[in-house]
Motif scaffolding. Structure first.
Motif, short mmCIF file in Angstrom:
data_model
loop_
_atom_site.label_atom_id
_atom_site.label_comp_id
_atom_site.label_asym_id
_atom_site.label_seq_id
_atom_site.Cartn_x
_atom_site.Cartn_y
_atom_site.Cartn_z
N UNK A 106 0.83 -1.20 0.00
CA UNK A 106 0.00 0.00 0.00
C UNK A 106 0.87 1.25 0.00
N UNK A 107 1.95 1.24 0.77
CA UNK A 107 2.87 2.38 0.80
C UNK A 107 3.50 2.62 -0.57
N UNK A 108 3.89 1.55 -1.25
CA UNK A 108 4.48 1.69 -2.59
C UNK A 108 3.48 2.25 -3.58
N UNK A 109 2.25 1.76 -3.53
CA UNK A 109 1.21 2.28 -4.41
C UNK A 109 0.93 3.75 -4.12
N UNK A 110 0.91 4.10 -2.84
CA UNK A 110 0.66 5.50 -2.44
C UNK A 110 1.74 6.42 -3.03
N UNK A 132 6.99 -2.57 -10.15
CA UNK A 132 8.09 -3.50 -10.40
C UNK A 132 9.20 -2.83 -11.18
N UNK A 133 8.85 -2.03 -12.16
CA UNK A 133 9.87 -1.36 -12.96
C UNK A 133 10.67 -0.37 -12.13
N UNK A 134 10.05 0.26 -11.13
CA UNK A 134 10.81 1.17 -10.27
C UNK A 134 11.82 0.40 -9.43
N UNK A 135 11.55 -0.88 -9.22
CA UNK A 135 12.47 -1.73 -8.47
C UNK A 135 13.44 -2.47 -9.39
N UNK A 136 13.29 -2.29 -10.69
CA UNK A 136 14.17 -2.97 -11.64
C UNK A 136 13.75 -4.40 -11.92
N UNK A 137 12.51 -4.75 -11.63
CA UNK A 137 11.98 -6.09 -11.89
C UNK A 137 11.04 -5.98 -13.08
N UNK A 138 11.28 -6.74 -14.12
CA UNK A 138 10.50 -6.56 -15.35
C UNK A 138 9.61 -7.75 -15.69
N UNK A 139 9.48 -8.71 -14.79
CA UNK A 139 8.56 -9.83 -15.02
C UNK A 139 7.59 -9.91 -13.85
N UNK A 140 6.92 -8.84 -13.60
CA UNK A 140 6.02 -8.73 -12.46
C UNK A 140 4.58 -8.85 -12.93
N UNK A 141 3.73 -9.41 -12.08
CA UNK A 141 2.31 -9.46 -12.40
C UNK A 141 1.51 -8.91 -11.22
#
Length: 191
Positions: free
Chosen positions: A87-91, A164-173
């Motif tokens: 929730x914090x990340x989405x915020x 996910x892209x802000x964390x450098x992860x590109x295979x996120x769902x």
């Protein structure tokens, strides 16, 4: 889910009542659909639409000054406390992408986050009536983020992909996809 006694009212009847109480801001039609569905026990929105009682009452007073909020006590369910970091990340993502940095966009941030915690498509979890309602909500409130959805990706999946892209992860769902009735429509071949 605890539902107030008046929640037997249909979402259309609640929508008519909420719209009659509106101030006149263009975003109020979309917000009225969320409120009406929530008041009718539809969607998965938590108590106070996820923003806490004080902020909820301020939001309603601002946008729907003639709407009585006292009857809304006990509508909705509790948040999943295990998802606080999410929730914090989405915020952070949504607040950084507000269109005009208005208080209404801050309230919409909390509403969208609450909807993201559901297990269906975001527009359904929010209690909106069709996907285009959510697209309008995103463009009105989070335009810098919304215009990046150039491939018309499903909104919840798009938001989580951005995280996910802000964390450098590109295979996120998106979360809970495996239980979604439309799994094949989201992950199947484009038609």
């Amino acid at each position: 889910m605890a539902v107030a006694a008046f929640a037997i009212e249909s979402s259309q009847a609640a929508f008519t009542r909420v719209m009659a109480a509106r101030r006149g801001d263009p975003l109020e039609e979309t917000l009225a659909r969320i409120l009406a569905s929530w008041m009718a026990g539809e969607g998965v929105m938590p108590e106070w639409l996820g923003m806490g009682e004080h902020a909820f009452r301020r939001m309603v007073q601002h946008h729907f000054p003639n709407l009585d909020t006292s009857e809304m006590l006990g509508i909705g369910s509790e948040f999943d406390s295990e998802r606080g970091a999410e929730m914090d990340d989405l915020r952070k993502l949504l607040l950084a992408s507000r269109t005009t940095h208005s208080q209404s966009e801050t309230w919409m941030t909390d509403i969208v986050i609450a909807g993201c915690l559901g297990s269906d498509h975001l527009w359904q979890d929010l209690g909106l009536w069709e996907r285009s309602d959510l697209t309008r909500l995103m463009l009105e409130n989070f335009r810098p983020l919304a215009i990046r959805n150039t491939q018309d990706m499903k909104w919840k999946k798009f938001l989580y992909k951005q995280l996910c892209e802000t964390e450098g992860i590109y295979t996120c769902r998106a979360p809970s996809c495996e239980v979604c009735a439309d799994y094949a429509a989201c992950f199947g071949p484009e038609v």
